[in-house]
Motif scaffolding. Sequence first.
Motif, PDB file in Angstrom:
ATOM      1  N   UNK A   1      34.057 -44.469  41.642  1.00  0.00           N
ATOM      2  CA  UNK A   1      35.321 -44.246  40.704  1.00  0.00           C
ATOM      3  C   UNK A   1      35.637 -45.263  39.701  1.00  0.00           C
ATOM      4  N   UNK A   2      35.135 -45.196  38.335  1.00  0.00           N
ATOM      5  CA  UNK A   2      35.594 -46.194  37.453  1.00  0.00           C
ATOM      6  C   UNK A   2      37.112 -45.892  37.032  1.00  0.00           C
ATOM      7  N   UNK A   3      38.087 -45.847  37.914  1.00  0.00           N
ATOM      8  CA  UNK A   3      39.483 -45.779  37.669  1.00  0.00           C
ATOM      9  C   UNK A   3      39.931 -46.619  36.388  1.00  0.00           C
ATOM     10  N   UNK A   4      40.740 -46.191  35.357  1.00  0.00           N
ATOM     11  CA  UNK A   4      41.750 -45.099  35.747  1.00  0.00           C
ATOM     12  C   UNK A   4      41.060 -43.776  35.214  1.00  0.00           C
ATOM     13  N   UNK A   5      39.694 -43.932  34.680  1.00  0.00           N
ATOM     14  CA  UNK A   5      39.313 -42.799  33.970  1.00  0.00           C
ATOM     15  C   UNK A   5      39.012 -41.664  34.893  1.00  0.00           C
TER      16      UNK A   5
ATOM     17  N   UNK B   1      37.369 -50.936  42.321  1.00  0.00           N
ATOM     18  CA  UNK B   1      36.444 -50.039  42.112  1.00  0.00           C
ATOM     19  C   UNK B   1      35.912 -49.899  43.481  1.00  0.00           C
ATOM     20  N   UNK B   2      36.651 -49.716  44.525  1.00  0.00           N
ATOM     21  CA  UNK B   2      36.469 -49.384  46.074  1.00  0.00           C
ATOM     22  C   UNK B   2      36.297 -47.997  46.479  1.00  0.00           C
ATOM     23  N   UNK B   3      36.657 -47.035  45.433  1.00  0.00           N
ATOM     24  CA  UNK B   3      36.737 -45.686  45.668  1.00  0.00           C
ATOM     25  C   UNK B   3      35.675 -44.789  45.145  1.00  0.00           C
ATOM     26  N   UNK B   4      35.045 -43.817  45.729  1.00  0.00           N
ATOM     27  CA  UNK B   4      34.134 -42.876  45.564  1.00  0.00           C
ATOM     28  C   UNK B   4      34.944 -41.497  45.174  1.00  0.00           C
TER      29      UNK B   4
END
Length: 171
Positions: A76-80, A159-162
């Motif tokens: 997941x490219x947070x916060x997008x 960037x540690x979430x999928x």
Amino acid sequence: MTAHQNSTRKLPQLPALNFSVTHVGLRTSGIENMRQEGQQVETTLATTRTVLLALNAANGMPEAGQLKDFFAWPTWQAPGIPKPSHEWTAIFGAETRAFEGMHGAAPAGGQPTIICNSDHIRVTDAMWQMLQTQECVVLCTGLAGDPTAAEFGAAAAGGKLQAVLARALFH
């Protein structure tokens, strides 16, 4: 972000899971406002609030990596906003206003994946309104135990979430 109490259920081939139901602000590609000062233009991207379901390895178990491998969602490219998924659906009870589980489409020649939440998690009125309006939810992995909002934010920023953006189904 506001987290709610989690539910744990044993699944075959998976560690025990915690389902964290929260809401998060996601930046969209739309522009909320623009302001010019001299030669500089300040642009603010719009933010939309959506419901997030975090699937966590329960009780700090080390199998968080196993969840990542099982779901194989992109980083997941947070916060997008995460990439949409047509394979996963989050299921909510219309009468109870609660998260009841998830359904994963069957791979070619395989069986669908059904994950039932043994303790249905009621969402807040604000989250229910978001679900009704957007009809989608963010599903994510990459955490263990019962993370705080700060730990969740740090994991997302690092960037540690999928995650995927999935359809919310009401029955």
